[in-house]
Design an enzyme around this catalytic site. Structure first.
Site, PDB file in Angstrom:
ATOM      1  N   ASP A  81       0.809  -1.198  -0.152  1.00 45.83           N
ATOM      2  CA  ASP A  81      -0.233  -0.003   0.016  1.00 45.83           C
ATOM      3  C   ASP A  81       0.901   1.109  -0.011  1.00 45.83           C
ATOM      4  O   ASP A  81       2.092   1.304   0.257  1.00 45.83           O
ATOM      5  CB  ASP A  81      -0.804  -0.013   1.320  1.00 45.83           C
ATOM      6  CG  ASP A  81      -2.129  -0.971   1.163  1.00 45.83           C
ATOM      7  OD1 ASP A  81      -2.165  -1.810   0.157  1.00 45.83           O
ATOM      8  OD2 ASP A  81      -2.939  -0.833   1.923  1.00 45.83           O
ATOM      9  N   ASP A  82       0.134   2.338  -0.393  1.00 48.44           N
ATOM     10  CA  ASP A  82       0.732   3.824  -0.189  1.00 48.44           C
ATOM     11  C   ASP A  82       1.750   4.294  -1.116  1.00 48.44           C
ATOM     12  O   ASP A  82       2.230   5.242  -1.096  1.00 48.44           O
ATOM     13  CB  ASP A  82       1.136   3.814   1.100  1.00 48.44           C
ATOM     14  CG  ASP A  82       0.101   3.678   2.163  1.00 48.44           C
ATOM     15  OD1 ASP A  82      -1.058   3.495   1.883  1.00 48.44           O
ATOM     16  OD2 ASP A  82       0.481   3.757   3.633  1.00 48.44           O
ATOM     17  N   HIS A 132      -6.100   2.860  -4.145  1.00 45.80           N
ATOM     18  CA  HIS A 132      -6.029   3.278  -2.501  1.00 45.80           C
ATOM     19  C   HIS A 132      -6.220   4.659  -2.438  1.00 45.80           C
ATOM     20  O   HIS A 132      -5.771   4.980  -1.544  1.00 45.80           O
ATOM     21  CB  HIS A 132      -4.581   2.622  -2.274  1.00 45.80           C
ATOM     22  CG  HIS A 132      -4.443   2.443  -0.871  1.00 45.80           C
ATOM     23  ND1 HIS A 132      -5.421   1.900  -0.066  1.00 45.80           N
ATOM     24  CD2 HIS A 132      -3.585   3.138   0.013  1.00 45.80           C
ATOM     25  CE1 HIS A 132      -5.193   2.077   1.158  1.00 45.80           C
ATOM     26  NE2 HIS A 132      -3.821   2.331   1.347  1.00 45.80           N
ATOM     27  N   HIS A 136      -5.116   9.506   0.139  1.00 49.32           N
ATOM     28  CA  HIS A 136      -4.946   8.803   1.192  1.00 49.32           C
ATOM     29  C   HIS A 136      -4.989   9.682   2.752  1.00 49.32           C
ATOM     30  O   HIS A 136      -4.392   9.219   3.636  1.00 49.32           O
ATOM     31  CB  HIS A 136      -3.335   8.098   1.280  1.00 49.32           C
ATOM     32  CG  HIS A 136      -3.399   6.680   2.207  1.00 49.32           C
ATOM     33  ND1 HIS A 136      -3.005   6.991   3.686  1.00 49.32           N
ATOM     34  CD2 HIS A 136      -3.441   5.501   2.198  1.00 49.32           C
ATOM     35  CE1 HIS A 136      -3.289   5.859   4.197  1.00 49.32           C
ATOM     36  NE2 HIS A 136      -3.243   4.925   3.241  1.00 49.32           N
ATOM     37  N   HIS A 226       3.686  -2.344   3.012  1.00 51.22           N
ATOM     38  CA  HIS A 226       3.724  -0.757   2.546  1.00 51.22           C
ATOM     39  C   HIS A 226       5.003  -0.647   1.638  1.00 51.22           C
ATOM     40  O   HIS A 226       6.102  -0.988   1.952  1.00 51.22           O
ATOM     41  CB  HIS A 226       3.728  -0.012   3.823  1.00 51.22           C
ATOM     42  CG  HIS A 226       2.225   0.135   4.519  1.00 51.22           C
ATOM     43  ND1 HIS A 226       2.119  -0.897   5.413  1.00 51.22           N
ATOM     44  CD2 HIS A 226       1.168   0.664   4.349  1.00 51.22           C
ATOM     45  CE1 HIS A 226       0.780  -0.868   5.973  1.00 51.22           C
ATOM     46  NE2 HIS A 226       0.246   0.285   5.273  1.00 51.22           N
TER      47      HIS A 226
END
Length: 280
Positions: A81-82, A132, A136, A226
């Site tokens: 993620d991210d 995503h 964020h 991540h």
């Protein structure tokens, strides 16, 4: 997967939350006539369910959520993620290439626009992409459905410039709230969370990352990690890389196959856009 046979006014199936709300109201009305002292109980239970459901990443109370794949197959998926991130993404791609693993990157639309070359590198290596959100923003869950739709749509548009459209959406922080339901319906995205995590707090807690995952890892799991620079710079980045190497080696030792989410879940992961769709 469709929940129930009922349809909302916009063609979206009623969720378990909506159907439970109808049942709670009907039960409260019936109790008001037959046992007035108990009439608040169904409403209190419903409010409690709505309050607790977002805490559980696997909960499909507000809309369908995929949390893991088939348990009977010796397959797992890695998801990051991210990102993308100029410090960690190249290191991660090199490491995945060494082990022959294909992963899924749940990217932020803002970073997609900022680092287009990294997105191209991810796709060139044969990995999948997921949505995503654009910014964020950890407070996005408290925003209006219109704002959430904008966050998701902007990321889809950013990735359309690279000729692909993700099928999977992972909510920021993995928290499912009812405001996502209509946005997911309008964009056709499937909510997907995870079943195995290191609780690394977005690469703020690196030490012991692999141990925490391996302690519970089983076939069918979707691992969440991540793709973002750890705090304290180069030293923690090296530790992060070492933890991933240990994790990847242990996965091989356990004879688990690492497959993209599309294979693990039996759904298309990304859609390749045609030339006319690129400029739509």
């Amino acid at each position: 997967m469709r929940l129930g046979i009922y349809q909302c006014s916009k063609g979206r199936p009623f969720s378990w939350a909506e159907k439970s709300g109808f049942f709670a109201l009907a039960s409260a009305a019936l109790l008001a006539l037959t046992a007035p002292v108990f009439f608040p109980v169904p409403l209190i239970l419903y409010i409690l369910a709505c309050s607790l459901a977002p805490v559980f990443p696997s909960c499909s109370f507000f809309y369908p959520v995929i949390r893991h794949g088939r348990r009977e197959l010796q397959e797992i998926s890695l998801s990051f993620d991210d990102g993308p991130d100029p410090l960690t993404t190249p290191l991660l791609l090199d490491l995945l290439r060494q082990y022959g693993f294909r992963a899924t990157f749940f990217v932020n639309g803002g970073k997609v626009r900022r680092y287009p070359a990294l997105v191209e590198a991810i796709l060139k290596e044969g990995h999948e992409l997921g949505n995503h959100s654009y910014s964020h923003d950890p407070c996005i869950m408290f925003q209006s459905p219109q704002r959430i739709l904008q966050e998701i749509t902007l990321t889809q548009r950013a990735l359309a410039r690279h000729g692909v459209q993700p099928v999977f959406f992972r909510p920021p922080v993995g928290i499912n709230v009812p405001a996502y339901a209509e946005a997911l319906h309008q964009t056709g995205l499937q909510a997907l969370t995870f079943s195995c995590r290191a609780r690394d707090m977005g690469n703020r807690r690196i030490a012991g990352l692999s141990r925490r995952i391996l302690r519970t890892l089983q076939a069918g799991d979707i691992i969440i990690l991540h793709d973002v620079a750890p705090l304290a710079g180069a030293r923690n980045t090296a530790l992060w890389q070492a933890e991933l190497e240990h994790l990847f080696t242990a996965i091989e030792t356990r004879h688990l196959s690492v497959v993209p989410l599309s294979i693990l879940c039996g759904l298309p992961g990304i859609k390749a856009l045609k030339h006319d769709e690129l400029h739509a």
